[in-house]
Structures are given as C-alpha cells and as structure tokens.
Design a protein around this motif. Structure first.
Motif, mmCIF file in Angstrom:
data_model
loop_
_atom_site.group_PDB
_atom_site.id
_atom_site.type_symbol
_atom_site.label_atom_id
_atom_site.label_comp_id
_atom_site.label_asym_id
_atom_site.label_seq_id
_atom_site.Cartn_x
_atom_site.Cartn_y
_atom_site.Cartn_z
ATOM 1 N N MET A 1 13.251 -46.098 -0.624
ATOM 2 C CA MET A 1 11.978 -46.427 -1.252
ATOM 3 C C MET A 1 10.934 -46.699 -0.176
ATOM 4 N N ASP A 2 9.741 -46.141 -0.438
ATOM 5 C CA ASP A 2 8.675 -46.334 0.536
ATOM 6 C C ASP A 2 7.391 -46.659 -0.195
ATOM 7 N N TRP A 3 6.435 -47.099 0.621
ATOM 8 C CA TRP A 3 5.163 -47.507 0.024
ATOM 9 C C TRP A 3 4.382 -46.326 -0.546
ATOM 10 N N GLY A 4 4.479 -45.172 0.111
ATOM 11 C CA GLY A 4 3.702 -44.013 -0.335
ATOM 12 C C GLY A 4 4.081 -43.557 -1.729
ATOM 13 N N THR A 5 5.324 -43.777 -2.102
ATOM 14 C CA THR A 5 5.785 -43.344 -3.424
ATOM 15 C C THR A 5 5.627 -44.441 -4.460
ATOM 16 N N GLU A 6 6.039 -45.630 -4.080
ATOM 17 C CA GLU A 6 6.064 -46.727 -5.047
ATOM 18 C C GLU A 6 4.738 -47.465 -5.150
ATOM 19 N N LEU A 7 3.981 -47.491 -4.051
ATOM 20 C CA LEU A 7 2.707 -48.233 -4.051
ATOM 21 C C LEU A 7 1.529 -47.303 -3.789
ATOM 22 N N TRP A 8 1.565 -46.096 -4.432
ATOM 23 C CA TRP A 8 0.520 -45.117 -4.172
ATOM 24 C C TRP A 8 -0.855 -45.598 -4.613
ATOM 25 N N ASP A 9 -0.877 -46.489 -5.603
ATOM 26 C CA ASP A 9 -2.157 -46.950 -6.130
ATOM 27 C C ASP A 9 -2.485 -48.393 -5.717
ATOM 28 N N GLN A 10 -1.759 -48.956 -4.693
ATOM 29 C CA GLN A 10 -1.950 -50.354 -4.294
ATOM 30 C C GLN A 10 -2.531 -50.449 -2.869
ATOM 31 N N TYR A 11 -3.591 -49.722 -2.684
ATOM 32 C CA TYR A 11 -4.213 -49.714 -1.355
ATOM 33 C C TYR A 11 -4.665 -51.122 -0.950
ATOM 34 N N ASP A 12 -5.316 -51.833 -1.847
ATOM 35 C CA ASP A 12 -5.826 -53.170 -1.511
ATOM 36 C C ASP A 12 -4.684 -54.153 -1.208
ATOM 37 N N ILE A 13 -3.592 -54.030 -1.968
ATOM 38 C CA ILE A 13 -2.442 -54.915 -1.729
ATOM 39 C C ILE A 13 -1.829 -54.645 -0.360
ATOM 40 N N ILE A 14 -1.695 -53.353 -0.027
ATOM 41 C CA ILE A 14 -1.105 -52.990 1.277
ATOM 42 C C ILE A 14 -2.000 -53.472 2.413
#
Length: 593
Positions: free
Chosen positions: A1-14
């Motif tokens: 699991m990676d951020w690009g797949t799971e958090l594709w829409d969480q730019y501000d959180i990242i």
C-alpha cells in the motif's frame, strides 16, 4: 500500500503530515542539544569540584600526603576528573553524531520535500489551465450554436415571408449556413479540448500525483528511519563510554580498598617519632647532706628531663597535648615529660631501641669500616651543646629521628647536585679535547671559565657533603648510608677534573669525610656477610619507609639475619643482598635447627 493509490485525493493531509514529521526532527535535535549542555555543565561542575578539593602544589609536601587515606582521596578526585571527561565525551559525540548529522539531513529533506510539492503544484496548475481552455471552448460552442439556431430560424421565416425578395431570402440562408459552419467548428474544438483535458486529468490523477505522493512517502519513511537511528545513538553514545566510566568507578572502589590504617599509623610514627628514650626516674637529691647529685650520663643523647627535651624552647611550657590540663597549680609540676609513641601503633624504630652509642658503633662497624679516634670523641659528638650549635644547617633543633631523616634528605640532594656537576665537568673535558684536536670547531680557551666554575661547584658540594656526613654520623645515621655516599664520591671524583687554567688534574681531591675516621683504635674487625639463621614469610605488606627498614610484600620469603632483641624488630635479608629491619609481628619466622 502506498500513498499514491490510497491517498490520491489527500494532498493537504500529506503536506501537513510531512511538515509535522520535519518539525519532530527539529524538536529532537533541540532536545539533544539541551542534553549536551546539561552534560557539559555537569562535567564542568565535576572538574571544578575535583580542582577545589585537590591539593595545591605547595600542599603536596605536607606530611599527611603520605597517608594512604589522603592518597586514596586524591585518587578519587583524579577518577572523578576522568569521569567528568567521559561526560564531556558523551556531550561531544551526541553533538557530532546526532545534532549536526540530523540537522544536515533535515535540510536535505526540506529541500527535497519542497521540490516534490512544487512539482505537484505545477501539475495542478497545468490541469487547471487545460480545464479553463475546455470551459472557454465549451462556452464558445454554446454561444455559436445558439447564434446558428437563430440564423436558421430567421432564414426559414424570411423564406416563408411573401413580401421578402429573393435577395433577402438568399442572404438569410447564407447567414444561417455560415453560423452553422462556425458552430460546427466550435463543436469540434470543444470536443478536442475535452479530449485533451480528460487525458491530462487521467495523467494527473493516475500518474503524476501518485508518483509525487509516493516520493513524499519515501521521504517520510527515510526521515522516520533516520530519526530512529538518532534515538538509538542517544543510548549507544552513553553505552560506548560506560566501560570507561565503570573503570573510573572501579578506581574509586580500589582507592577505598587501598586505604591501610595500619600503614597510616606506621607513617605517622615514621614522620613524628623523636627518637628520644623515655626519661628515667628523677633521683632524690638529699640537700640535708649538702650534696647536689647530678644526673647520670649513662644514656647518651637521651633527654634527662623536660629541659633537655625542649632544647632551645626552654621558655615554653612543654605539654603532651596542645592545651594544658585543667589542674590546679599546686598539683601540676613545673615541667611535663612527653611520653613516647604508644606501642599499639607498632614497635619503635630499631635505631635507638637500645643504647644509641653501642648501636651506632655496631652499624658503622658493619658497613663502612670507619676509624674513630676514641669513644670519648664519639660521645662528645652527641652532647646537646654540639647538636644545637647550628640550628639552620644541621637541623639540631629537631628530634634525633627527624634530624636524621632531614640530614639524609639533604645528603641525597647534594649527591644529585654533585653528580650533575661532575657529569658537566666530564662533558666540558670531552668538549675541550675535541676543540684541541679540531681547532676549527671551537677555541678550547673559551671553556676555561665554565671549567673553573664547575670545579669550584664540585669542591663546594664536596665540602657540604662532608659536613652533612659528619652531622649525620653525629646524629647516629646508619653506616650503609655513609658508605654509599663515600663510594659515590670516590667513583665520581676519581676522574680528571678540569683545572681553571684548562689543564687536567691527574690527582683527585682527597675526601675530607674520611678524616673523621683517621685515627681509630682497631676495635672492630672486618665483618663477613652474616649467615642467615632462619627464614620468615610476610603476613602483611610493609612499606619500609623509615631509615634502616626494608619493604616487603605479603607472602614474600626473606632470610632472617638477626632475631628480635625485644624491641619488636627483626633484621632480614633478600636474595639480592638488601638488608633491613621489619616488624616482627608482620612475619612468621622459622629458625634453623
């Protein structure tokens, strides 16, 4: 699991998470810096504490410094100083391996994160720009299509109008056809822009941003890994010096175990023993018979009473302790006699355990085979008037035991100085020979003043040596010391000494110290080495610090040369020929049958 797949829409959180992680690194670096400051202050305070309680140079010659308890305390201070150095090392290693390294790595992470965020903003701006173009083409297509519909309706209405001319109808149809063509072009442009936007949007959400998010994820994981290493180094830095700190603590423990109360008592005796014998009973003076009985002179060099013991301080009241006992004047005698050291602190020194005269003659006979004119001359040398003749030089103001030690120390100092001058004289002689054989290297006459000064220094030191040897003999010094010093001068003085005019003297100056023994009534014969009468095994360590004694270690086997005569001392000999006295209670003796 990676951020690009799971958090594709969480730019501000990242973005917020990565920023918080970098702030945690900064906080840890600050924490370690404050820890190093605490360590440095702690080490500084420890050093100041050790320096405060350490003896100054002027105090290192104090008598108490020879006691094992004082030496152990100095060892503890030295170990604490080394311990402070290890605390400083901890602070230095933490600063270098954690603070500086993490700070440098933190700057790299900040720059890398900034690059990734800028790439994300560029991709987002590109997508937004494409969307604006799409929206613009869409609105244009909508506007042109409405215009085309109105033009078509107008052409149809004109065609149905009976009043309209043919030219009006053709014109309206051409206008409608042109609007329809423009609307078709806007439609095609809108479709192309839509296709372009969808492609870029797909690239943005499925390629560009996931890649950037994965890079930020890798950056954050590397940050966490580096921070974990910093956590481990925080512990390992101190563990690395723990063995040395353990040695410091072991040294403190060893300093405590090295304290020897028995040896300290012996050192106190050695430093403060006067050498006087206890005074005998005061004889009854019968004035009714008109006879003033004088004190007996049977004990040579022994004070007969408080007046003789005080020496030149006769005007002072002599008391055993520094303060007078609170007794009435009627019960206190005019003078008090100082008692000798308690036997509980060890047997007295063997030097004056018996008659000093017979003892000194016996020791002189055993060692240097001197020649003394008569017993009467030697007896006169022990008179109090002779002892107190020169207070400043011969230490006659000191008790006999302390006087002998001071004279012995002075003789050793003179010997060292004399040996230095003799070595310098030899070097000047060799240099003069080189100059005479090779004139280009130097002028031999230039050394005349130095050779003359060295010769004068040698003669002066020899005179002082003879003088102090005489005083040492008068004070009852041991014969082996005299023999050693005389042998030293004969050997060193036998070489050719440069005369002031540059010529070498083939005859060495006779040693005036031998004049003391110029006339002797051959009462003593040369002694052969005494055969041992048994063996002894040391039960305790003995420093052998006093004159005439010999050191020994626990378990050491020595040959017994002379039994204990009742004074608590036994004369022993090592295999290398060294002889001396040891406390009888310190050894187990087995005599030959």
């Amino acid at each position: 699991m990676d951020w690009g797949t799971e958090l594709w829409d969480q730019y501000d959180i990242i973005e917020k998470h990565t920023q918080s992680g970098l702030e945690l690194v900064e906080k840890y670096v600050k924490f370690v810096k404050e820890r190093t400051e605490i360590e440095q202050n702690y080490a500084k305070q420890l050093r100041n504490l050790s320096k405060k309680y350490n003896l100054k140079r002027s105090s290192k010659d104090e008598p108490e410094c020879r006691l094992s308890s004082y030496q152990s305390f100095l060892d503890i201070l030295n170990e604490m100083n080394d311990y402070a150095g290890q605390r400083e090392l901890i602070a230095e290693n933490m600063m270098m391996n954690i603070c500086i390294d993490l700070t440098k790595y933190l700057q790299e992470l900040k720059q890398e994160r900034k690059t990734y965020l800028m790439d994300a903003k560029k991709a987002q701006q590109s997508l937004e720009s494409t969307y604006k173009q799409l929206d613009s083409s869409k609105k244009r297509f909508e506007r042109e299509w409405r215009e085309a519909e109105r033009a078509a309706q107008y052409a149809e209405k004109t065609d149905q109008d009976i009043n309209a001319t043919k030219a009006d109808v053709e014109k309206a149809k051409q206008q409608a056809h042109m609007r329809a063509h423009v609307a078709e072009e806007c439609k095609n442009d809108y479709a192309a822009q839509l296709q372009k936007y969808n492609k870029e949007q797909n690239q943005f959400y499925f390629n560009d941003m996931p890649l950037i998010f994965n890079k930020l994820q890798d950056l954050d994981e590397r940050r966490v890994q580096k921070l974990a290493q910093g956590y481990i180094l925080f512990s390992d830095t101190e563990k690395h010096v723990m063995p040395i700190i353990g040695k410091c603590l072991e040294g403190i423990t060893k300093a405590g175990t090295n304290v020897n109360e028995r040896n300290d008592s012996m050192v106190v005796i050695e430093q403060n023993k006067s050498g006087f014998e206890r005074p005998g009973d005061v004889e009854f003076e019968d004035y009714s018979q008109g006879i003033n009985r004088a004190s007996s002179d049977s004990s040579l060099g022994t004070p007969k009473g408080p007046m003789d013991l005080l020496g030149k301080n006769r005007s002072k009241n002599f008391w055993l302790f520094s303060k007078r006992s609170k007794l009435s004047p009627s019960t206190v005698p005019p003078f008090s006699t100082p008692p000798a050291p308690s036997p509980a602190n060890g047997p007295p020194s063997p030097k004056f355990g018996r008659d000093p005269l017979s003892y000194c003659l016996k020791e002189i006979n055993k060692t240097v085979k001197p020649r003394i004119s008569s017993f009467r001359t030697l007896r006169r040398s022990f008179t109090p008037e002779r002892i107190t003749a020169t207070v400043t030089e011969d230490f006659a103001h000191l008790p006999p035991e302390q006087r002998r030690k001071r004279l012995q120390q002075k003789l050793e100092e003179i010997c060292k100085e004399l040996q230095k001058e003799i070595d310098q004289s030899e070097a000047l002689g060799k240099m003069k020979d080189v100059y005479e054989k090779n004139p280009q290297m130097g002028d031999p006459a230039s050394l005349a003043s130095q050779i003359s000064q060295t010769s004068q220094n040698i003669e002066r030191l020899r005179g002082e040596l003879n003088k102090y040897e005489t005083w040492l003999a008068e004070a009852g010094g041991r014969g082996d010391t005299l023999r050693y010093k005389t042998h030293t001068f004969n050997n060193n003085g036998a070489h050719d000494v440069q005369s002031p005019d540059g010529a070498q003297s083939d005859e060495s100056t006779p040693d005036p110290s031998q004049a003391i023994y110029a006339e002797f009534d051959d009462d003593f014969e040369d002694d052969e080495l005494t055969a041992p009468i048994g063996k002894c095994t040391a039960m305790y360590n003995f420093p052998g610090a006093s004159e005439g004694t010999i050191s020994m270690q626990e378990g050491e086997v020595l040959a017994v040369v002379e039994e204990d005569k009742g004074d608590g001392w036994t004369r022993v000999r090592r295999n290398n020929g060294d002889e001396g006295y040891i406390p009888t209670s310190y050894v187990t003796i087995t005599l030959n049958k």
